[in-house]
Design an enzyme around this catalytic site. Structure first.
Site, PDB file in Angstrom:
ATOM      1  N   CYS A 289      -4.217  11.276   2.214  1.00  0.00           N
ATOM      2  CA  CYS A 289      -3.409  10.058   2.065  1.00  0.00           C
ATOM      3  C   CYS A 289      -2.027  10.302   1.472  1.00  0.00           C
ATOM      4  O   CYS A 289      -1.015  10.094   2.141  1.00  0.00           O
ATOM      5  CB  CYS A 289      -4.162   9.048   1.213  1.00  0.00           C
ATOM      6  SG  CYS A 289      -5.616   8.390   2.047  1.00  0.00           S
TER       7      CYS A 289
ATOM      8  N   LYS B 291       0.836  -1.209   0.000  1.00  0.00           N
ATOM      9  CA  LYS B 291       0.000   0.000   0.000  1.00  0.00           C
ATOM     10  C   LYS B 291       0.875   1.264   0.000  1.00  0.00           C
ATOM     11  O   LYS B 291       0.671   2.177  -0.796  1.00  0.00           O
ATOM     12  CB  LYS B 291      -0.922  -0.025   1.222  1.00  0.00           C
ATOM     13  CG  LYS B 291      -1.668   1.272   1.477  1.00  0.00           C
ATOM     14  CD  LYS B 291      -2.639   1.610   0.373  1.00  0.00           C
ATOM     15  CE  LYS B 291      -3.169   3.022   0.550  1.00  0.00           C
ATOM     16  NZ  LYS B 291      -4.054   3.445  -0.520  1.00  0.00           N
TER      17      LYS B 291
END
Ligand code: NAD
Length: 442
Positions: A264, A208
């Site tokens: 993010c 990720k």
């Protein structure tokens, strides 16, 4: 399945609604009582296309409900998704895992039956193992509780679509038993051919971070190329077409602009870079720090471009900022480049009025010093320059003639390269475009 989604934010709400849509019985948990009350009434604090309809449908049917009571969730569900925030720590580099460990500390003592905890938040390598140790110590069910890492790749603005039709599903597991739970909960999605990658928790955690960091590097790369195009009198959009067609490169994420933002990418690039240092990989750190530095320079560079575009001093100039959200399709303004530019222009003495179709309330909370307008016309009244900060499609429909009649100067700086520049030039505007030659009034 009976599932809980712990943490109802930009990830958790769409995920909870998505799981209900897949046919599971879902309970969402958050510590924010106001948010939970709104969600139980079918109202969402985040803007995502398709979300209100999905929420209303599944809260009305009773398949989806929300609570602040962790014990209730522990008793109800056999699978607990962790979707709490992992903001950047006060050191500015590592994740603050307080929400994550806090939620697990609260949940684990109530786990009296075999179940699975499935982490979706973005974390550094090793977090799953540490959480597993904690759970095994605190949960009465002990070894019968599995901890799996299942990182989330949804994009804000496409959250529902990405939840129901993801590119891939990743299962960071240490047992076949845990892998089976992943296969079961996502069965309807896997049945459509979406690939499942089974790997260790550490690989899943790194996968990720690596994905977001690569995207950040790609954006920083094309932003530097845009600046080279500007200096050489070239056109970055034509260049991107020629570059992106190469399957080794690809056109995704190749949109030059004022830098990546949101809740993010900026923090994930920072944390992944710090992780490279901690893991003793200095070359990775060097490479990633450069991408970060480029991104940090973008808003300052944007202010210089606005200053250069103005016919007058920046101090005292009226700026119409079109867009506050960090990108189109969301009301999220965390680390929004548009707002960062607006804030800096304000600090330089400009009077900035911001328009955004959905993000004014969230923007006003973070930047109360700026002025806000409900329409682009109101924001543009008397403006010395119009600045396009977010790529909302409705800005394409703005009439350059009508806007031209209300501004003080027909000067626009299109940082997102979304306007039909020729149409604006034909209406008497000087059109500055990022990484592309400017257009002068016809
Ligand atoms: P967010 O801040 O919008 O939401 C986090 C929620 O968790 C908040 O509502 C907060 O009140 C709640 N919370 C905090 N502590 C809690 C506790 N002890 N119990 C229950 N709820 C608690 O964050 P987000 O943007 O949804 O991100 C969540 C995680 O998902 C982060 O790790 C992020 O990196 C990752 N992620 C986010 C996205 C995205 O598009 N936003 C995409 C992929 C991954």
């Amino acid at each position: 399945m009976r599932v809980s989604v712990i943490g109802c934010g930009h990830l958790g709400i769409p995920h909870a609604a998505g799981m209900a849509h897949l046919g599971h019985q879902v309970i969402g948990v958050d510590i924010d009582a106001q948010k939970i009350a709104a969600l139980n009434a079918g109202r969402t604090p985040i803007y995502e296309a398709g979300l209100p309809e999905l929420l209303a449908k599944h809260t009305e049917s009773g398949e989806l409900r929300f609570t602040t009571d962790m014990r209730e969730a522990a008793e109800f569900a056999d699978l607990h998704f962790l979707a709490v925030g992992t903001p950047i720590d006060s050191d500015g580099r590592s994740y603050d895992t307080g929400q994550l460990f806090g939620a697990v500390r609260e949940l684990a003592p109530h786990l009296t039956k075999p179940c699975t905890i499935m982490g979706k938040s973005t974390v550094t390598a090793g977090t799953t193992r540490r959480l597993t140790d904690l759970v095994r110590r605190l949960a009465p069910a002990g070894d019968a509780v599995d901890v799996v890492w299942n990182p989330e790749f949804l994009r804000e603005g496409h959250a529902i679509d990405d939840t129901l039709r993801p590119d891939r599903i990743i299962a960071g597991v240490t047992s076949k038993r845990a892998e089976e739970v992943v296969r079961q909960v996502y069965a309807p999605i896997l049945a459509t051919g979406v690939p499942l990658f089974v790997m260790s928790p550490e690989t899943a955690e790194l996968a990720k971070g690596a994905a977001n960091t690569f995207l950040g590097m790609k954006i920083s790369y094309i932003n530097t190329v845009a600046d080279m195009c500007a200096a050489a009198g070239a056109d970055v959009l034509q260049l991107v077409d020629a570059l992106g067609i190469d399957p080794r490169i690809g056109s995704g994420g190749m949109k030059p602009g004022i830098g990546y933002g949101g809740g993010c990418l900026p923090k994930d690039v920072r944390a992944f870079t710090a992780s490279a240092a901690q893991l003793g990989v200095p070359d990775a750190e060097t490479l990633l720090r450069a991408a970060e530095a480029v991104n940090e320079h973008r808003p300052g560079h944007a202010v210089e471009l606005v200053d250069a575009a103005l016919w007058r001093e920046l101090d005292g100039a009226r700026v119409a900022m079109w867009g506050a959200a960090f990108k189109a399709g969301t009301n999220d303004v965390r680390e929004s480049p548009a707002l960062s530019v607006a804030g800096r222009l304000h600090q330089h003495g400009a009077r900035v009025t911001v328009h955004d179709p959905v993000a004014i309330p969230t923007a006003a909370r973070r930047h109360p010093e700026l002025e806000y307008a409900a329409t682009v016309e109101e924001a543009s009244q008397g403006a010395d320059v119009v600045v396009i900060g977010t790529e909302w499609s409705e800005y394409l429909d703005a009439d350059p003639q009508a806007i031209g009649d209300i501004v003080a100067s027909r000067v626009v700086v299109d940082f997102r390269n979304i306007l039909d520049g020729q149409r604006w030039a034909d209406a008497g505007w000087t059109v500055h475009r990022l990484g592309r030659p400017s257009l002068l009034p016809a």
